[in-house]
Enzyme design. Sequence first.
Site, PDB file in Angstrom:
ATOM      1  N   HIS A  68      -3.847 -13.946  -7.966  1.00 22.80           N
ATOM      2  CA  HIS A  68      -5.082 -13.275  -7.043  1.00 22.80           C
ATOM      3  C   HIS A  68      -6.014 -14.426  -6.605  1.00 22.80           C
ATOM      4  O   HIS A  68      -7.059 -14.126  -6.017  1.00 22.80           O
ATOM      5  CB  HIS A  68      -5.577 -12.082  -7.562  1.00 22.80           C
ATOM      6  CG  HIS A  68      -4.826 -11.000  -8.043  1.00 22.80           C
ATOM      7  ND1 HIS A  68      -3.972 -10.975  -9.022  1.00 22.80           N
ATOM      8  CD2 HIS A  68      -4.805  -9.922  -7.428  1.00 22.80           C
ATOM      9  CE1 HIS A  68      -3.107  -9.910  -9.066  1.00 22.80           C
ATOM     10  NE2 HIS A  68      -3.798  -8.967  -8.222  1.00 22.80           N
ATOM     11  N   GLU A  73       6.237  -5.969   0.577  1.00 28.32           N
ATOM     12  CA  GLU A  73       5.805  -7.044   1.490  1.00 28.32           C
ATOM     13  C   GLU A  73       6.815  -7.562   2.672  1.00 28.32           C
ATOM     14  O   GLU A  73       6.603  -7.742   3.552  1.00 28.32           O
ATOM     15  CB  GLU A  73       5.281  -8.289   0.775  1.00 28.32           C
ATOM     16  CG  GLU A  73       3.893  -7.875  -0.063  1.00 28.32           C
ATOM     17  CD  GLU A  73       3.960  -6.895  -1.288  1.00 28.32           C
ATOM     18  OE1 GLU A  73       4.948  -6.783  -1.851  1.00 28.32           O
ATOM     19  OE2 GLU A  73       3.037  -6.397  -1.642  1.00 28.32           O
TER      20      GLU A  73
END
Lengths: 389, 326
Positions: free
Chosen positions: B128, B61
């Site tokens: 999530h 990321e």
Amino acid sequence: MGAKKAKTTQKGEVSVYALNPRLKKAFEATLEPPKGKKTYEISPTKEQKIEILRYMKLTRSIEDRIEQKLYRQGKIVGGVYVGRGQEAISVCTAMHMKKGDVASPTHRDMGIFLVRGVPPRRVIAQYMGRRNGLARGRDGNLHMGYMNIGLISPISHLGFNAPVISGVTLAMKQKGLKNVGFCMNGEGATSRGDWHEGINFCSIHKLPAIFIINNNQFSYSTPTSLSYNAEKLSDRAVGYGIPGETIDGNDVYQMFDSVGRAVKRARDGKGPTIIECITFRMTGHSAHDDAGYVPGKHFEDWKKKDPIERWVKTLKAEKLITDAILKKMDSEINEEIIAAADWGEAQALPEPEECLEDVYYNQESKWFALKEEIKEETDARANNLSRSD
Amino acid sequence: MPEPITYLEAIKQGMWEEMERDESVFILGEDVGVYGGAFRVTEGMLERFGEMRVIDTPISESLIVGAASGAALMGMKPIAEMQFIDFISCAFDQITNFAATCFYRCGEPLPIVIRGPAGGGTHGGPFHSKNVESIFFNTPGLKIVQPATVYDAKGLMKSAIRDPNPVIYLEHKLLYRRIKDTIPEDDFTVPIGEARIARGGRDISVITYGAMVWSALEAAEKLSKEDGIELEVVDLRSILPYDKDMILDSVKRTNRAIILHEATLTGGPGGEFASFIAENGFDYLDAPVVRVAAPDTPVPYSPPLENFFLPNAERLIKAVRKLAEY
Ligand SMILES: Cc1ncc(C[n+]2csc(CCOP(=O)(O)OP(=O)(O)O)c2C)c(N)n1
Ligand SMILES: [Mg+2]
């Protein structure tokens, strides 16, 4: 924990060699210039040889001025980090930069800024936090950049630049440019995950990136033995499926050749290279650090490998310079630095309210006028160079 | 009349059309290519735009965002996808230190979009389901948007891509396929920094954004019928910078304000909105400003826990009834 017990010398100093025997090897391997007449694939032209000398000297002089005079006089805002003893790395790297190439320099890479044409007076204004410095007082020291000459303004967070150079070189590939990107790091910064993420991505896509590590044997006070456990940092290249080499970073010929070959590979679309340049930081980490953790002998040993003195010797042996030329060069540089320091100091500090400007992009920003000014200056300086572009 | 499309389709259309009109726009992220993204937001883009403009990255990321910044410095307009917005934490340094400060530090524009699915309600658990706006809200130089409607999803995406600053574009994953609408076919944009009145009402201003806009509208209908209380729902659309004028204007008319967000309470944007109203609208207020937000816990996984965690219409109604009596 099984921390290695450091051997101490008679004076009770911790020996870096004791902590890290491989550095002794590196030191010994690089102390003597290669025996016999070594030929290099890529060597500087005669003109470039002189320019390399001039820029290494200019780099040393401006940093000496900043660290040993202006800083002590309290004229510099904040801390000072210099690259004394490491000038061959930044200067030889920048000598390979062409128009459109991009570098993300470290805090030891003054030479890149100078070779790319940043005038010394702007550098001084920058270190003094003036509004005419390259960062307009928003950041200090080498935290400055200008994309027009391919320089990314560093942030403090070491290793940030590997992902950023990945994107720079990705864009070069997307645009079909023949340019390259240089990711400069100290050996300490190569322990950051970002360094891995960037180099891994560049390897996958064969991006035209060159990862140059200045291994100056310390990251702040931390010796390499506590930073990594590999024999050579260039060995990591194997893990990325790319070439890597470890060279004497204080030797101009090796530096110029190694970077030159990596640049050629990159321009030919063959992907990234790791170059580990063994060198030594001939100062503390910053101007406030007396480097008491480095045994005195180490400074003495490495003084013998000073890249500038060695290059002077080489050029004299090659009959490219004489004492008279050197003297002239030194006095020209000295004059320029003095004038730069005066100019820098004469520049205004930013207006306090300028703090609030430019948080977001703004078409009326003062940035644009300043950049125009700097563009003229850098263009003029670049035109005087026989550097590749 | 065009067919109604989903929120997800609107996001995709926004990106697609910008990629058609501007060659410098490209996408990078995990599994965005052949697979079309974990939520299929980039489906079909690889075929249309090719592998130089739809780039599958490793699980990196920080690289994704850092590379977006690097490419932006070269004149590109990258869109960086976070597979789930939760993973943006791995790119925190690149966003807050490099990208957000870029124009301020060195005068280089940095047109990047960082986008990804945010929010709870799908039993995704602590990693999530997050709402990360609070974490980035305190970063000068960043813009943060979260559309609630299909129209805004497309219009804000276009604005985000064209914006010369780094923009975090939060997609509420609960809305991806749950809302549908017909939107104009022309090239419209929704300006960043402008809120909208999702529902006019005279009694209490509910200042909110993202999926909570729908909870607020649901509550408003119920309160209108059962209590005769008319909520005004202000959909901020942009969280940073936020539309101060519209907030103040609404509070001037209603004299009462509730801030509703799915992000957890302490340190959430609601605290800032409430202080802003208190500092600038004190004279208009008939009651204290109230915040309705998720409790200060990680986002839990099991349905009863998550349902307890998430703010909803019911919880808002309770707060409204209490505030109306003040
Ligand atoms: C991510 C991060 N952590 C810590 C620091 C503080 N710091 C500044 S320079 C430095 C040492 C860097 O060592 P190295 O990468 O070897 O570069 P050198 O200074 O030796 O040239 C440290 C720890 C930093 N700038 N960034
Ligand atoms: Mg080091």
